[in-house]
Scaffold this motif. Structure first.
Motif: not given
Length: 425
Positions: A305, A308-309, A311-313, A316-319
Motif C-alpha cells: 500500500n 502504491i501511494t 507511485v500515485q503521487q 497520477p492516473l488519468r481517466e
C-alpha cells in the motif's frame, strides 16, 4: 477386555455379573448402568425347522405352524437367529419363539429403562460360540444347568438342530437320564441329517452337575469349555458360560436399533474424547501458526500500500473514456450471438406441416431477442389443419422459441393462422 455388566435370567432366577462377582437380584431393572441381558425368556422355545416358504416369509410360517400344533395358545413372536435357503421355496430356520405379549413386555421395559440394555435370547450365546469356533465339521454344544441341558448342533455356517432337554429334578439319577437324552438327540440328528458329530463341548453354570463320563460307543470327543473362577455368595465357582457370553457381538442383540446405537456410542465415548482432545491441540497449534502468517501478510500489505501511494503521487492516473467503446463491444457481441436470417428460415421451414403455406414472414432483430411474426393458411379440414398447426407450434417451442401470440381461424376447408414468436439472444 474391559468388564461389562451382564444380567442373566435363567431357570426363573436373575443374576448380575460384574468384576468377576456374581450376585442374585430381584429383576434386571435393579442393576443400574448399561448392561447385557441374557435371558431364557421364561416360556420361550428354541429349535430348528424347515418351512415351505422363501426366507422373508419363513418367520410367518413358523408362527403359523407353532400355533396350529398347539404349542402356544396365544399369539407368538419369532426371533430368527439363522436362515438358509434349502430349495426353491424351502427354508431352514433356527429361531426362538415366545408369546407376543412377553416379547413386547421385554422391549417396553428396555425402552423405559434410563440405561442402555442389549437383550440376547439364551440360544444366541450357544450360536455365537458356534460361529466363534469357525468349525467346518458338525459339533455339538451343550449348556447343562440345574435340570436342563440346552443343545445345539451345527457348523459355523449351518445349524442342524437345537432343543432343550429337561429332567424331572437335579438328582444324580435324573441328570444321568438327562445326558442319555442328549446323546440320543445327537445320534438321531446324525442319522436324520447324515452327518457325524466329531466333538461335543460342555458349558457349565454354578448349578451344573459334574461333567459326565462320555461313553466310547456314543462317538465323538467330549470337551469341557475353558472355565473362569467367579465369586458367588462368598464361594468360588468355576463356570464356562460367562466366557461364551463375552464372545457375543452386540450386533446380535434383539434390542431396538437405537439401543444398539446408544450402547456403542457410549462405548466409543473415551476414544471420541481422546480424538477431540487431539483435535483441540491441533486447532490451537493451527491458530498460532495462522496468526503468525496473518501478521506477516499484514506487514507485506502495508508495504505494498505504501508503494502504491508513492507511485500515485509521482504519476497520477488519468481517466480513460471507455463507456462508449464498451457499449459498442457489447452490441457487437449481441449481434454475433443472434441467429442468422437463413437459420431462422430453416428452423421455421423444418417445422411447417403438410398443407401449411406462409403468406407473410416478418423478422425484427431487437437488442436482446429476435421477434418473428408469421401469417399463413392451411388448406385442409379443420381437425387435420389444427393438429398440424399444434405440431408446428410445439416444434418451434422445442427449438427455443417463445410463443407470444397464437391465433387460429378456420373455415370449412381452409384455416388461417397468425403466430408471433420471440427467441432470446
Amino acid at each position: 477386555m474391559p468388564s461389562k455388566q451382564i444380567v442373566i435370567e435363567l431357570d426363573g432366577t436373575t443374576y448380575a455379573f460384574s468384576d468377576n462377582r456374581l450376585k442374585l437380584v430381584r429383576d434386571f431393572k435393579d442393576v443400574k448402568g448399561n448392561k447385557w441381558l441374557v435371558s431364557d425368556m421364561q416360556q420361550a422355545i428354541s429349535r430348528t425347522m424347515t418351512v415351505e416358504a422363501p426366507g422373508k416369509y419363513a418367520d410367518v410360517m413358523v408362527r403359523k405352524r407353532l400355533q396350529e400344533s398347539g404349542e402356544f395358545d396365544e399369539p407368538v413372536a419369532v426371533v430368527s437367529h439363522w436362515k438358509k435357503k434349502k430349495g426353491k421355496n424351502t427354508t431352514d430356520i433356527f429361531f426362538t419363539a415366545l408369546p407376543t405379549r412377553l416379547y413386547f413386555q421385554y422391549l417396553d421395559q428396555i425402552k423405559e429403562d434410563e440405561d442402555v440394555i442389549l437383550l440376547f435370547p439364551l440360544f444366541s450365546v450357544l450360536f455365537g460360540l458356534l460361529r466363534h469356533m469357525r468349525t467346518k465339521t458338525p459339533v455339538a454344544i451343550v449348556f447343562q444347568h440345574n435340570r436342563f441341558a440346552d443343545l445345539i448342533i451345527g457348523t459355523a455356517k449351518r445349524i442342524f438342530y437345537a432343543t432343550r432337554c429337561v429332567a424331572f429334578d437335579s438328582s444324580e439319577e435324573q441328570i444321568a437320564r438327562l445326558w442319555n437324552m442328549v446323546r440320543a438327540d445327537i445320534k438321531n440328528n446324525e442319522t436324520e441329517n447324515r452327518i457325524k458329530v466329531d466333538k461335543v463341548f460342555l458349558l457349565t453354570w454354578i448349578n451344573s452337575a459334574p461333567a459326565p463320563v462320555w461313553p466310547e460307543e456314543a462317538g465323538g470327543e467330549f470337551y469341557c469349555m475353558e472355565e473362569e473362577r467367579i465369586s458367588f455368595n462368598g464361594e468360588s465357582h468355576d463356570v464356562s458360560f460367562l466366557n461364551a457370553v463375552q464372545m457375543l457381538s452386540g450386533t446380535r442383540a434383539i434390542s431396538p436399533r437405537m439401543e444398539k446405537i446408544f450402547y456403542y456410542s457410549r462405548k466409543a465415548l473415551p476414544y471420541l474424547n481422546t480424538l477431540l482432545f487431539v483435535a483441540m491441540l491441533l486447532f490451537v497449534a493451527g491458530h498460532f501458526w495462522f496468526d503468525g502468517r496473518a501478521n506477516l501478510l499484514e506487514t507485506e500489505i502495508k508495504a505494498v500500500n505504501a508503494e502504491i501511494t508513492r507511485v500515485q503521487q509521482e504519476a497520477p492516473l488519468r481517466e480513460v473514456p471507455y463507456k462508449e467503446t464498451l457499449a459498442f463491444a457489447k452490441e457487437l457481441a449481441c449481434y454475433r450471438e443472434a441467429p442468422s436470417y437463413e437459420r431462422l428460415i430453416n428452423e421455421i421451414s423444418e417445422n411447417l406441416q403438410e398443407d401449411m403455406v406462409v403468406d407473410v414472414l416478418k423478422v425484427d432483430y431487437a437488442k436482446d431477442a429476435v421477434n418473428i411474426e408469421i401469417f399463413g393458411n392451411v388448406k385442409a379440414a379443420f381437425e387435420v389443419a389444427y393438429r398440424g398447426y399444434q405440431r408446428f407450434e410445439n416444434g418451434l417451442r422445442r427449438r427455443g422459441y417463445t410463443v407470444v401470440k397464437s391465433q387460429f381461424d378456420t373455415k370449412i376447408q381452409q384455416s388461417k393462422f397468425l403466430i408471433k414468436l420471440r427467441k432470446k439472444i
